[in-house]
Design an enzyme around this catalytic site. Structure first.
Site, mmCIF file in Angstrom:
data_model
loop_
_atom_site.group_PDB
_atom_site.id
_atom_site.type_symbol
_atom_site.label_atom_id
_atom_site.label_comp_id
_atom_site.label_asym_id
_atom_site.label_seq_id
_atom_site.Cartn_x
_atom_site.Cartn_y
_atom_site.Cartn_z
ATOM 1 N N GLU A 6 0.803 -1.214 0.000
ATOM 2 C CA GLU A 6 0.000 0.000 0.000
ATOM 3 C C GLU A 6 0.843 1.274 0.000
ATOM 4 O O GLU A 6 0.484 2.263 -0.628
ATOM 5 C CB GLU A 6 -0.938 -0.003 1.211
ATOM 6 C CG GLU A 6 -1.732 1.288 1.303
ATOM 7 C CD GLU A 6 -3.151 1.080 1.792
ATOM 8 O OE1 GLU A 6 -3.605 -0.070 1.828
ATOM 9 O OE2 GLU A 6 -3.789 2.093 2.113
ATOM 10 N N ASP A 7 1.963 1.237 0.690
ATOM 11 C CA ASP A 7 2.720 2.478 0.903
ATOM 12 C C ASP A 7 4.008 2.599 0.100
ATOM 13 O O ASP A 7 4.684 3.620 0.164
ATOM 14 C CB ASP A 7 3.075 2.621 2.393
ATOM 15 C CG ASP A 7 1.848 2.856 3.249
ATOM 16 O OD1 ASP A 7 0.794 3.200 2.673
ATOM 17 O OD2 ASP A 7 1.936 2.690 4.475
#
Ligand code: MN
Length: 491
Positions: free
Chosen positions: A80-81
């Site tokens: 996600e990051d």
């Protein structure tokens, strides 16, 4: 516990203590991989991002959780990051780890805004849980670590995250029987959601506990000696303080006086088997006079979430009141870790055998529905989060149902045919109507009529469980099909 001191070496040491066979090269490699991926990213506190997944991993290692889950925890924010994709994780770590990380990624960064977001959150969590409940273990560790570093965020955000943890995460942890996770989520959130009450409860507890520690030690020692004399093997005896939020709730609930709360401190005795539990209770009662009405046998009659233990409150040395909780190691692990107990290593380094958990199966069943039918969510929320009641079959089997459930819910829980052919019900030997609300401890007997065609439409007005509703509806559909077959001309 400060996150600053947590290192990968420290993590490995913790895992070594309960699983010396773990793949430590792999764990180190995973850490380096995650650290590399998050390179340059910072936490709001200004610290490097990696301290967050590492902190969550430490938390799970302290709870002696399976290293596979810990590896996935180290990677949980990578897709996600960072630019690293799930495919790359799968190539490097295999599909089991990749699937766990995928489960977490699907949960996403949830925001709590109004009822719709609330339901959306729940939906995502139900799906994740139904697919692999281990995802929730990671999610709770993630959330607990975030709560621990909440001070770095602006007050508005602190409140939102804490409220969400208290209203969504903690009840789910509770439902999963994960008391340790639930307790931590609640106490960490409590401070931000109700700061005044938090301080007040803390003050009350500290005041009551002042000087109590030494006394508890003395009582503990005396019990230990007595068990040794009686030749009762025990695994451990230790004191535990009641958690703050649970004390606050208790004070709220009954308008209760703190002087009458006897389990502020309890002494826990863990013994090898059930026989030892009752023997230990006998020893304690010979030693100290038990308080009337305070002996609770949750072994013979478990609490709704499956909790088992013997509780007794005695007038110990100098007539002071002390609560004891007696249980086996397995009951203890189940109480602390619930569904996670299967991925938890006990003191002897072995894992608990897998258990069938009825509602987990039920969850998997309805998983398809939740994806498409939002209207069912309200029902599920009720099924899942509302407190459960425990009723018994005439044969003594325990059936776990949501509050407000009726004999029809009970019948469908036992078997679809029993539900479909259910004609009347006896509760505690009395005939009752089918829409009667069942209560904890009821003994329920269903009277079936073999000739009955199927369920009544009216039942939909009062049944509470998702299972009963779906079965009744599908039965209607099929009887309609039967009827159509009958009336339509055959070709
Ligand atoms: Mn995270």
């Amino acid at each position: 516990m400060s996150t600053r001191k947590q290192t990968i070496d420290g993590l490995i040491k913790k895992i070594q203590a309960y699983d010396p066979e773990a793949d430590f090269d792999m764990i180190k490699l995973t850490y380096e991989f995650a650290k590399q991926a998050h390179e340059g990213q910072m936490r709001k506190s200004g610290e490097p991002y990696i301290i967050h997944p590492l902190g969550a991993a430490h938390l799970l290692a302290e709870m002696r959780i399976d290293p596979t889950i810990i590896i996935a925890t180290l990677l949980h924010d990578v897709p996600e990051d960072t630019p690293v994709t799930l495919e790359e994780i799968e190539q490097n770590f295999g599909s089991e780890i990749a699937n766990l990380v995928k489960g977490i990624t699907k949960l996403g960064k949830l925001k709590y805004r109004g009822v719709e977001r609330y339901i959306e959150n729940l939906r995502k969590m139900f799906v994740a849980m139904a697919e692999d409940v281990r995802v929730m273990i990671i999610k709770f560790a993630d959330r607990i670590n975030n709560l621990e570093s909440l001070d770095a965020l602006p007050p508005q955000k602190q409140y939102r995250i804490a409220l969400e943890s208290l209203e969504i995460y903690a009840p789910i942890a509770n439902r999963l029987g994960m008391d340790e996770m639930k307790g931590r989520l609640e106490d960490l959130s409590f401070k931000y959601v109700h700061p005044k009450q938090y301080e007040e409860t803390k003050r009350i507890r500290d005041e009551r506990l002042k000087g109590k520690e030494k006394y508890i030690k003395t009582v503990q020692e005396k019990a230990r000696k007595e068990l040794e004399v009686a030749n009762i093997p025990f695994i451990s005896i230790h004191g535990r303080n009641k958690r703050l939020y649970s004390l606050y709730q208790k004070l709220q609930r009954k308008d209760e006086q703190v002087a009458r709360i006897y389990d502020l401190v309890a002494i826990r005795i863990i013994v090898p088997d059930v026989g030892d539990c009752y023997a230990t209770l006998g020893i304690l009662h010979k030693l100290w006079k038990p308080m009337k009405g305070r002996i609770k046998d949750y072994i013979a009659q478990p609490k709704p979430n499956g909790y088992q233990s013997l509780h007794t409150t005695v007038f110990a040395e100098n007539g002071e009141v002390v609560e004891f909780q007696i249980r086996t190691q397995q009951m203890h692990d189940q109480a602390e870790f619930g569904i996670a107990a299967h991925w938890h290593y006990d003191e002897g380094g072995t894992r608990m055998p897998k258990r069938e958990i009825a509602w987990a199966k039920e969850l998997a069943d309805i998983q398809k529905d939740i994806l498409t039918r939002m209207s069912d969510l309200e029902e599920m929320k009720i099924d899942f989060l509302k407190s459960r009641i425990f009723v018994f079959t005439p044969g003594g089997d325990v059936i776990d149902l949501p509050e407000g459930a009726t004999p029809v819910d009970f019948a469908y829980h036992i078997h679809t045919d029993i539900g479909n052919k259910c004609n009347a019900a006896r509760v505690n030997d009395k005939m009752v109507s089918l829409d009667t609300e069942l209560k904890n401890g009821d003994v329920v007997e269903i009277i079936v009529d073999k000739n009955r065609k199927g369920p009544s439409q009216d039942w939909l007005k009062f049944v509470k469980t998702h299972t009963a509703k779906t079965r009744i509806k599908s039965q209607q559909k099929s009887s309609l099909t039967d009827w159509l077959k009958m009336v339509l001309p055959k070709k």
